[in-house]
Write a protein that holds these residues in place. Sequence first.
Motif, short mmCIF file in Angstrom:
data_model
loop_
_atom_site.label_atom_id
_atom_site.label_comp_id
_atom_site.label_asym_id
_atom_site.label_seq_id
_atom_site.Cartn_x
_atom_site.Cartn_y
_atom_site.Cartn_z
N HIS A 83 0.79 -1.23 0.00
CA HIS A 83 0.00 0.00 0.00
C HIS A 83 0.82 1.28 0.00
N ALA A 84 1.85 1.34 0.77
CA ALA A 84 2.63 2.59 0.87
C ALA A 84 4.11 2.27 0.74
N VAL A 85 4.75 2.91 -0.20
CA VAL A 85 6.18 2.73 -0.42
C VAL A 85 6.80 4.12 -0.50
N SER A 86 7.88 4.30 0.24
CA SER A 86 8.55 5.60 0.28
C SER A 86 10.02 5.42 -0.10
N ILE A 87 10.48 6.21 -1.06
CA ILE A 87 11.88 6.18 -1.46
C ILE A 87 12.68 7.10 -0.55
N VAL A 88 13.77 6.58 -0.02
CA VAL A 88 14.63 7.30 0.91
C VAL A 88 15.91 7.68 0.16
N GLU A 89 16.32 8.92 0.29
CA GLU A 89 17.48 9.42 -0.46
C GLU A 89 18.80 9.29 0.29
N SER A 90 18.76 9.05 1.59
CA SER A 90 19.97 9.10 2.41
C SER A 90 20.27 7.75 3.05
N TRP A 91 21.55 7.35 2.99
CA TRP A 91 21.99 6.11 3.65
C TRP A 91 21.74 6.21 5.16
N THR A 92 22.03 7.35 5.74
CA THR A 92 21.82 7.54 7.18
C THR A 92 20.35 7.34 7.54
N GLU A 93 19.45 7.89 6.74
CA GLU A 93 18.03 7.76 7.02
C GLU A 93 17.56 6.31 6.91
N ILE A 94 18.00 5.58 5.88
CA ILE A 94 17.56 4.19 5.74
C ILE A 94 18.11 3.34 6.90
N CYS A 95 19.31 3.67 7.37
CA CYS A 95 19.86 2.96 8.54
C CYS A 95 19.02 3.23 9.78
N HIS A 96 18.60 4.47 9.98
CA HIS A 96 17.75 4.80 11.13
C HIS A 96 16.40 4.09 11.03
N LEU A 97 15.83 4.06 9.82
CA LEU A 97 14.55 3.38 9.63
C LEU A 97 14.67 1.88 9.87
N ALA A 98 15.77 1.27 9.44
CA ALA A 98 15.99 -0.15 9.68
C ALA A 98 16.14 -0.44 11.17
N ALA A 99 16.86 0.42 11.88
CA ALA A 99 17.03 0.24 13.33
C ALA A 99 15.70 0.39 14.05
N ARG A 100 14.90 1.38 13.64
CA ARG A 100 13.59 1.59 14.25
C ARG A 100 12.69 0.39 14.02
N LYS A 101 12.71 -0.17 12.81
CA LYS A 101 11.89 -1.35 12.50
C LYS A 101 12.33 -2.54 13.34
N LEU A 102 13.64 -2.74 13.48
CA LEU A 102 14.15 -3.85 14.29
C LEU A 102 13.75 -3.68 15.76
N LEU A 103 13.85 -2.47 16.27
CA LEU A 103 13.44 -2.20 17.64
C LEU A 103 11.95 -2.47 17.83
N TRP A 104 11.13 -1.98 16.89
CA TRP A 104 9.69 -2.19 16.96
C TRP A 104 9.37 -3.68 16.95
N ALA A 105 9.98 -4.42 16.02
CA ALA A 105 9.71 -5.86 15.92
C ALA A 105 10.14 -6.59 17.19
N SER A 106 11.28 -6.20 17.73
CA SER A 106 11.77 -6.83 18.97
C SER A 106 10.83 -6.58 20.13
N CYS A 107 10.32 -5.36 20.22
CA CYS A 107 9.38 -5.02 21.30
C CYS A 107 8.08 -5.81 21.15
N MET A 108 7.61 -5.98 19.91
CA MET A 108 6.36 -6.71 19.69
C MET A 108 6.51 -8.16 20.15
N TRP A 109 7.68 -8.76 20.01
CA TRP A 109 7.89 -10.13 20.46
C TRP A 109 7.82 -10.25 21.97
N LEU A 110 8.05 -9.13 22.68
CA LEU A 110 7.98 -9.15 24.14
C LEU A 110 6.55 -9.15 24.67
N LEU A 111 5.61 -8.73 23.84
CA LEU A 111 4.22 -8.64 24.27
C LEU A 111 3.51 -9.97 24.24
#
Length: 111
Positions: A83-111
């Motif tokens: 449904h939604a796809v966003s193109i990211v122009e910066s390596w730093t930004e994609i790294c932050h988004l990947a870290a945020r996704k990993l953190l979110w997924a890890s937290c969901m496994w704790l619930l």
Amino acid sequence: AIPAVDWKTVFDSTPPSRQSDLVWIGNGLLSPSWQRNATVVVPHFGVLQVGGDPITSTESPPTYVYGKHATVVASILIKRGVHAVSIVESWTEICHLAARKLLWASCMWLL
């Protein structure tokens, strides 16, 4: 599709002239030493079986795409029903988004 643990092996087995054509889709942290010049996807969708359609929702965060083939990969994902796809122009930004996704997924496994 291969497990993330095998990504470096695939990268090392790929001829140097083709390494920038690799597309990495996964939920892990990124490695700037060998993934920076490729295309990276931080997915917010799932696929339950080989050849299956993506499972996504209009309430899901966007799937983020960065790199050489970002525009082509984004159009393929949209055509396949993501449904939604966003193109990211910066390596730093994609790294932050990947870290945020990993953190979110890890937290969901704790619930």
